[in-house]
Design a protein around this motif. Structure first.
Motif, short mmCIF file in Angstrom:
data_model
loop_
_atom_site.label_atom_id
_atom_site.label_comp_id
_atom_site.label_asym_id
_atom_site.label_seq_id
_atom_site.Cartn_x
_atom_site.Cartn_y
_atom_site.Cartn_z
N GLY A 27 -3.67 -15.59 -9.93
CA GLY A 27 -4.02 -14.81 -11.11
C GLY A 27 -3.04 -13.72 -11.45
N ASP A 28 -2.07 -13.45 -10.57
CA ASP A 28 -1.06 -12.44 -10.86
C ASP A 28 -0.15 -12.89 -11.99
OD1 ASP A 28 -1.95 -10.71 -8.97
OD2 ASP A 28 -0.45 -11.20 -7.45
N MET A 60 18.93 -8.32 -16.98
CA MET A 60 18.37 -8.18 -15.63
C MET A 60 17.13 -7.29 -15.64
SD MET A 60 18.70 -8.94 -12.35
CE MET A 60 20.42 -9.39 -12.02
N ASP A 61 17.15 -6.23 -16.48
CA ASP A 61 16.02 -5.31 -16.54
C ASP A 61 14.76 -5.95 -17.11
OD1 ASP A 61 17.48 -3.29 -15.42
OD2 ASP A 61 18.03 -2.35 -17.33
N ARG A 62 14.92 -7.08 -17.79
CA ARG A 62 13.75 -7.79 -18.31
C ARG A 62 13.13 -8.69 -17.25
NH1 ARG A 62 16.49 -10.09 -23.89
NH2 ARG A 62 17.12 -8.05 -24.77
N VAL A 63 13.86 -8.94 -16.18
CA VAL A 63 13.40 -9.91 -15.17
C VAL A 63 12.92 -9.25 -13.89
CG1 VAL A 63 14.13 -11.84 -13.69
CG2 VAL A 63 14.91 -11.73 -16.06
N TRP A 64 13.73 -8.34 -13.31
CA TRP A 64 13.44 -7.90 -11.95
C TRP A 64 12.12 -7.15 -11.76
CZ3 TRP A 64 12.59 -2.95 -10.45
CH2 TRP A 64 13.12 -1.92 -11.21
N PRO A 65 11.62 -6.36 -12.73
CA PRO A 65 10.37 -5.64 -12.46
C PRO A 65 9.19 -6.57 -12.14
CG PRO A 65 11.47 -4.68 -14.36
CD PRO A 65 12.18 -5.96 -14.05
N GLN A 66 9.16 -7.75 -12.76
CA GLN A 66 8.04 -8.68 -12.54
C GLN A 66 8.38 -9.79 -11.55
OE1 GLN A 66 4.91 -8.33 -13.86
NE2 GLN A 66 5.69 -6.37 -14.58
N LEU A 67 9.63 -9.86 -11.12
CA LEU A 67 10.05 -10.95 -10.22
C LEU A 67 9.53 -10.72 -8.80
CD1 LEU A 67 11.78 -13.53 -9.89
CD2 LEU A 67 13.69 -12.04 -9.27
N ARG A 68 8.89 -11.74 -8.24
CA ARG A 68 8.40 -11.65 -6.86
C ARG A 68 8.96 -12.76 -5.98
NH1 ARG A 68 7.60 -7.61 -8.69
NH2 ARG A 68 5.76 -6.27 -8.70
N VAL A 69 9.26 -13.93 -6.56
CA VAL A 69 9.77 -15.05 -5.78
C VAL A 69 10.97 -15.65 -6.50
CG1 VAL A 69 9.27 -17.33 -4.80
CG2 VAL A 69 7.47 -15.58 -4.85
N LEU A 70 12.09 -15.76 -5.78
CA LEU A 70 13.29 -16.41 -6.30
C LEU A 70 13.63 -17.56 -5.36
CD1 LEU A 70 15.57 -16.53 -8.36
CD2 LEU A 70 16.83 -14.86 -6.99
N ALA A 71 13.43 -18.78 -5.84
CA ALA A 71 13.61 -19.97 -5.00
C ALA A 71 14.91 -20.70 -5.37
CB ALA A 71 12.43 -20.91 -5.17
N ARG A 72 15.33 -21.58 -4.46
CA ARG A 72 16.56 -22.35 -4.66
C ARG A 72 17.70 -21.45 -5.13
NH1 ARG A 72 15.65 -25.76 -1.53
NH2 ARG A 72 14.93 -27.88 -1.93
N GLN A 111 0.83 -1.20 0.00
CA GLN A 111 0.00 0.00 0.00
C GLN A 111 0.87 1.26 0.00
OE1 GLN A 111 -2.85 -0.29 3.13
NE2 GLN A 111 -4.09 1.41 2.43
N ALA A 112 2.04 1.14 0.62
CA ALA A 112 2.96 2.27 0.71
C ALA A 112 3.84 2.40 -0.52
CB ALA A 112 3.82 2.13 1.96
N GLY A 113 3.61 1.57 -1.54
CA GLY A 113 4.40 1.66 -2.76
C GLY A 113 5.70 0.89 -2.70
N ILE A 114 5.82 -0.03 -1.74
CA ILE A 114 7.04 -0.83 -1.58
C ILE A 114 6.78 -2.22 -2.15
CG2 ILE A 114 8.66 -1.82 0.08
CD1 ILE A 114 7.85 0.47 1.99
N THR A 115 7.62 -2.66 -3.06
CA THR A 115 7.51 -3.99 -3.64
C THR A 115 8.27 -4.99 -2.77
OG1 THR A 115 7.36 -3.08 -5.86
CG2 THR A 115 7.94 -5.40 -5.68
N VAL A 116 7.58 -6.03 -2.33
CA VAL A 116 8.20 -7.07 -1.49
C VAL A 116 8.53 -8.27 -2.36
CG1 VAL A 116 7.92 -8.55 0.53
CG2 VAL A 116 6.86 -6.29 0.49
N ARG A 117 9.80 -8.68 -2.33
CA ARG A 117 10.26 -9.87 -3.07
C ARG A 117 10.82 -10.87 -2.09
NH1 ARG A 117 11.60 -5.49 -6.37
NH2 ARG A 117 10.76 -5.65 -8.48
N MET A 118 10.60 -12.14 -2.35
CA MET A 118 11.09 -13.21 -1.49
C MET A 118 12.21 -13.96 -2.19
SD MET A 118 9.00 -16.19 0.54
CE MET A 118 8.77 -17.33 -0.79
N VAL A 119 13.38 -13.99 -1.56
CA VAL A 119 14.52 -14.74 -2.07
C VAL A 119 14.84 -15.81 -1.04
CG1 VAL A 119 16.91 -14.63 -2.86
CG2 VAL A 119 15.39 -12.68 -3.24
N THR A 120 14.75 -17.07 -1.42
CA THR A 120 14.85 -18.16 -0.45
C THR A 120 15.59 -19.36 -1.02
OG1 THR A 120 13.54 -19.69 0.91
CG2 THR A 120 12.57 -18.99 -1.17
N GLY A 121 16.02 -20.23 -0.13
CA GLY A 121 16.66 -21.47 -0.54
C GLY A 121 15.69 -22.62 -0.71
#
Length: 430
Positions: free
Chosen positions: A178-179, A206-218, A149-159
């Motif tokens: 549906g996203d 990288m610019d083609r990936v990060w704007p839409q990236l929300r979850v980075l696993a393994r 809501q505050a305009g901050i994009t949350v991304r999850m980077v995990t193993g």
């Protein structure tokens, strides 16, 4: 299983281990070699289920007998056990072992000091696959919603593996059904952002990936660092992106250092992570990040209010003094009066503006840009309009005070350097 692990640990001290292959983030597993009572050794391995499973050629059936684990059996385990557990937000771990019995071919020229884990953990016997739940804290989904809501994009980077990571991200509200946002593993991420010929990370990829990236696993620690560096270096947006990173492990240190703001965990975090960070979360709670954002915005807004008030008052005071001095050779505001305005009146009023407590409404707008001017266009318009209004009133009082002000007020034309204190200048000062 009816066994207390603390009793087992007391029976065999760490010093009795023959060798320990520590956890490796790239291999996603760890192994321990222990001596057997009747001679020989046993290698115990645990790690990411899909990783350890590929190294297993045997398993234990219901009656405790060893049987071969075929490729089709592994496929069934992956689909029916591991993926289903992962879909329920469980972190899946496979436990396996391998025995080096006396007089076997494995014992010939055995040298644990020089043996690599790849060799020691081949042809394992699978014991079980377990699912460990790390439940999402009840306050996390709301905190993430406040960030969005505050305009901050949350991304999850995990193993964790991709299925588990996607399920956890859905529970937290990072992604919604549906996203069109991207969720990928580290291997796909590197394929997309690295040049196929040189293997180097390319900013345009990288610019083609990060704007839409929300979850980075393994992901590997290097992936997290490359993502942070790539977002900071990107020029897709008008203002450079401001990146905050959370981390608790030693491997997170490069990303924490590279980020604009590094948050380290105060309870679970390592000393290396804390040293590399800018802020330490003493309660390891995501809510604390939201509170930090709210306080940061409150401080920024308080400084803006302070500046707006001070600039308005001082512009008006300077212009009225200048105009008065040019017209009558006498400034309407004496030096002591200017000092009073700046030290007493302005200071108390500015302190009142600058000490306001933050409110949740601060999170209802997008963040200011990193290079945004402290005096925004809106502030400039407010300062100008207030200054014009105050100057109009004061100039009318100055030039027409004799007619518009009640009582016997002197005319500005009658005031000279030798004149005693006048009612007109007193009213203008007040």
């Amino acid at each position: 299983m009816g066994v207390d692990y603390r009793v087992v640990r007391k029976e065999m001290d760490d010093t009795d281990f023959t060798k320990v292959f520590t956890f490796n983030s790239s291999m996603k597993r760890m192994s321990t070699v222990i001596p057997l009572t009747g001679g020989g050794y046993r290698v115990l391995t645990k790690g990411a289920a899909e990783v350890v499973l590929t190294r297993c050629t045997w398993t234990i059936d219901r009656v405790g007998k060893q049987k071969q684990l075929s490729p089709s059996d592994k496929e069934v385990l992956m689909k029916e056990v591991i993926e289903k557990m992962a879909a329920d937000s469980l972190r899946t771990i496979c436990v396996a072992y391998k025995d080096y019995v006396p007089n076997s071919s494995l014992m010939k020229n055995l040298d644990w000091d020089n043996m690599e884990e790849e060799e020691a953990t081949s042809q394992l016997t699978m014991l079980c696959v377990v699912g460990i739940e790390d439940p999402v804290r009840s306050e996390v989904p709301q905190a993430i919603q406040q960030c969005q809501q505050a305009g901050i994009t949350v991304r999850m980077v995990t193993g964790d593996n991709l299925v588990t990571a996607r399920a956890i991200a859905t529970k937290c509200g990072i992604i919604k059904p549906g996203d069109s946002f991207l969720a990928m593993d580290g291997e796909e991420f590197n394929t997309r952002v690295r040049d196929p010929e040189t293997g180097e990370v390319k900013q345009e990829l990288m610019d083609r990936v990060w704007p839409q990236l929300r979850v980075l696993a393994r992901s590997q620690p290097k992936d997290k660092y490359n993502l942070v560096k790539g977002i900071i270096a990107s020029r897709l947006t008008v203002n450079r992106e401001v990146v905050a990173v959370t981390g608790d492990g030693t491997n997170d240190a490069p990303a924490l250092k590279e980020a604009d703001v590094g948050f380290a965990m105060g309870i679970a975090g390592t000393e290396v992570a804390k040293e590399a960070s800018d802020i330490i979360l003493t309660d390891d709670n995501f809510n604390s990040i939201v509170a930090a954002v709210m306080w940061g915005r409150n401080v920024y807004d308080s400084i803006s209010k302070f500046l707006q008030f001070q600039l308005t008052v001082n512009i008006v005071a300077i212009i009225i003094s200048f105009v008065g001095a040019c017209v009558t050779s006498v400034s309407p505001l004496k030096a002591v009066q200017m000092l009073w305005i700046n030290l007493i009146m302005d200071t108390l009023a500015a302190l009142a503006l600058a000490t306001e407590l933050p409110t949740p409404s601060l999170l209802d707008r997008s963040p200011y840009g990193r290079t945004a001017s402290l005096v925004s266009p809106h502030m400039a318009r407010s300062i100008l309009s207030q200054a014009v209004y105050q100057l109009t009133v004061l100039l009318v009082m100055f030039f027409m005070g004799q007619t518009v002000l009640p009582g016997q007020v002197e005319s500005y034309q009658d005031i000279t350097l030798s004149s005693p204190p006048t009612k007109l200048f007193t009213i203008i000062f007040n």
